[in-house]
Scaffold this motif. Structure first.
Motif, PDB file in Angstrom:
ATOM      1  N   SER A   1      -6.188   6.401   1.123  1.00  0.00           N
ATOM      2  CA  SER A   1      -5.721   5.561   2.235  1.00  0.00           C
ATOM      3  C   SER A   1      -6.799   4.604   2.700  1.00  0.00           C
ATOM      4  O   SER A   1      -6.531   3.436   3.001  1.00  0.00           O
ATOM      5  CB  SER A   1      -5.268   6.434   3.407  1.00  0.00           C
TER       6      SER A   1
ATOM      7  N   VAL B   1      -7.086   1.787  -0.007  1.00  0.00           N
ATOM      8  CA  VAL B   1      -5.937   0.870   0.030  1.00  0.00           C
ATOM      9  C   VAL B   1      -5.987  -0.007   1.267  1.00  0.00           C
ATOM     10  O   VAL B   1      -5.777  -1.233   1.198  1.00  0.00           O
ATOM     11  CB  VAL B   1      -4.610   1.667  -0.015  1.00  0.00           C
ATOM     12  N   SER B   2      -6.287   0.580   2.415  1.00  0.00           N
ATOM     13  CA  SER B   2      -6.336  -0.192   3.659  1.00  0.00           C
ATOM     14  C   SER B   2      -7.472  -1.203   3.642  1.00  0.00           C
ATOM     15  O   SER B   2      -7.327  -2.331   4.130  1.00  0.00           O
ATOM     16  CB  SER B   2      -6.482   0.743   4.868  1.00  0.00           C
TER      17      SER B   2
ATOM     18  N   LYS C   1      -6.299  -4.107   1.616  1.00  0.00           N
ATOM     19  CA  LYS C   1      -5.298  -4.875   2.351  1.00  0.00           C
ATOM     20  C   LYS C   1      -5.940  -5.760   3.416  1.00  0.00           C
ATOM     21  O   LYS C   1      -5.621  -6.950   3.530  1.00  0.00           O
ATOM     22  CB  LYS C   1      -4.291  -3.928   3.016  1.00  0.00           C
TER      23      LYS C   1
ATOM     24  N   ASP D   1      -4.160   5.302   7.852  1.00  0.00           N
ATOM     25  CA  ASP D   1      -3.090   5.922   7.062  1.00  0.00           C
ATOM     26  C   ASP D   1      -1.813   5.079   7.108  1.00  0.00           C
ATOM     27  O   ASP D   1      -1.145   4.880   6.091  1.00  0.00           O
ATOM     28  CB  ASP D   1      -2.782   7.327   7.580  1.00  0.00           C
TER      29      ASP D   1
ATOM     30  N   ALA E   1      -1.987   1.900   5.033  1.00  0.00           N
ATOM     31  CA  ALA E   1      -1.991   2.174   3.594  1.00  0.00           C
ATOM     32  C   ALA E   1      -0.583   2.323   3.028  1.00  0.00           C
ATOM     33  O   ALA E   1      -0.341   1.989   1.867  1.00  0.00           O
ATOM     34  CB  ALA E   1      -2.813   3.427   3.307  1.00  0.00           C
TER      35      ALA E   1
END
Length: 255
Positions: free
Chosen positions: A120, A123-124, A127, A197, A200
């Motif tokens: 998470s 991925v975050s 992003k 979280d 993500a």
């Protein structure tokens, strides 16, 4: 030892600052001039359960530079108890996240991202970097690290201007204050709860549909999305907050 009742709930809601655009702008504008870290956190009805049961957490909140109401329940309680209007603020895309990231991006500052699982967090981080081209996530670590001193050492070396911590209460508050007391440079430290979280697993930025946010039904939406994790929190662990707000209200109307 558990505390509860009129005095505790009055003390709890009184910690919260008013919030608002001017206060946020002033806070962000201070970044380049800080000689030491400033720590910002957010409280909700679950925080009140911790506040009356965990003396360390209670002390923690009083040591933060800024405490804001995250959740319409605390906003309403402040109005009932203190007749004081405060704004709901939280570190997510319904509130502060975009404003903070946009400010950092415009000035080509760095951020540190602490918390959630490795997946998470990764991925975050990707992003956020894709949404804000001039923002760099110069430091990141999941929420299961073992060595706090190593985290401090790396942050002092990389010196990101904004640090975001999503480890859940009370761990994130304790970590935020540990950084505040041990970092050797000025920065802003925000707690963010489940934001890392949520980001993500969300398509786009906001975890909440716009109508849910507009109607202040975020807690119902989260319960629908995460029933196993949040059922007990919302239906059982919010009881202390609701009870003590009701006690306070009855005293005011002298029932």
């Amino acid at each position: 030892m558990k505390r509860s009742g009129h005095n505790c709930i009055v003390e709890f809601v009184s910690i919260c600052k008013q919030g608002g655009g001017a206060e946020l702008t002033q806070l962000l504008n201070s970044i380049g001039f800080l000689s030491s870290p400033k720590a910002i956190t957010f409280v909700n009805p679950y925080s009140y359960k911790l506040y009356i049961n965990d003396a360390d957490y209670s002390k923690c909140l009083h040591d933060f530079d800024y405490v804001y109401a995250d959740g319409i329940g605390v906003v309403k309680a402040a109005k009932i108890i203190n007749r004081r209007a405060i704004n709901r603020l939280s570190f997510d895309y319904t509130s502060l996240a975009h404003h903070v990231f946009k400010y950092v991006d415009e000035r080509k500052y760095d951020i540190g991202l602490i918390g959630a699982s490795e997946k998470s967090n990764s991925v975050s981080s990707v992003k956020i970097s894709s949404y804000y081209k001039n923002l760099q996530v110069s430091f990141r670590v999941d929420g299961y690290f073992k060595d706090k001193e190593k985290v401090v050492e790396e942050l002092n070396s990389l010196r990101p201007e904004v640090i975001i911590i999503g480890m859940g209460a009370p761990r994130q508050e304790k970590m935020a204050l540990y950084l505040k007391n041990n970092l050797s440079y000025g920065c802003l430290i925000f707690t963010c709860g489940g934001f890392i979280d949520q980001l993500a697993v969300t398509e786009g930025k906001s975890y909440y549909p716009s109508i849910v946010d507009k109607l202040d039904l975020r807690f119902i939406y989260r319960l629908f999305k995460e029933p196993r994790r949040l059922s007990r929190r919302y239906l059982v662990e919010y009881f202390d907050f609701v009870r003590d707000v009701c006690i306070c209200l009855m005293k005011k109307i002298k029932i």
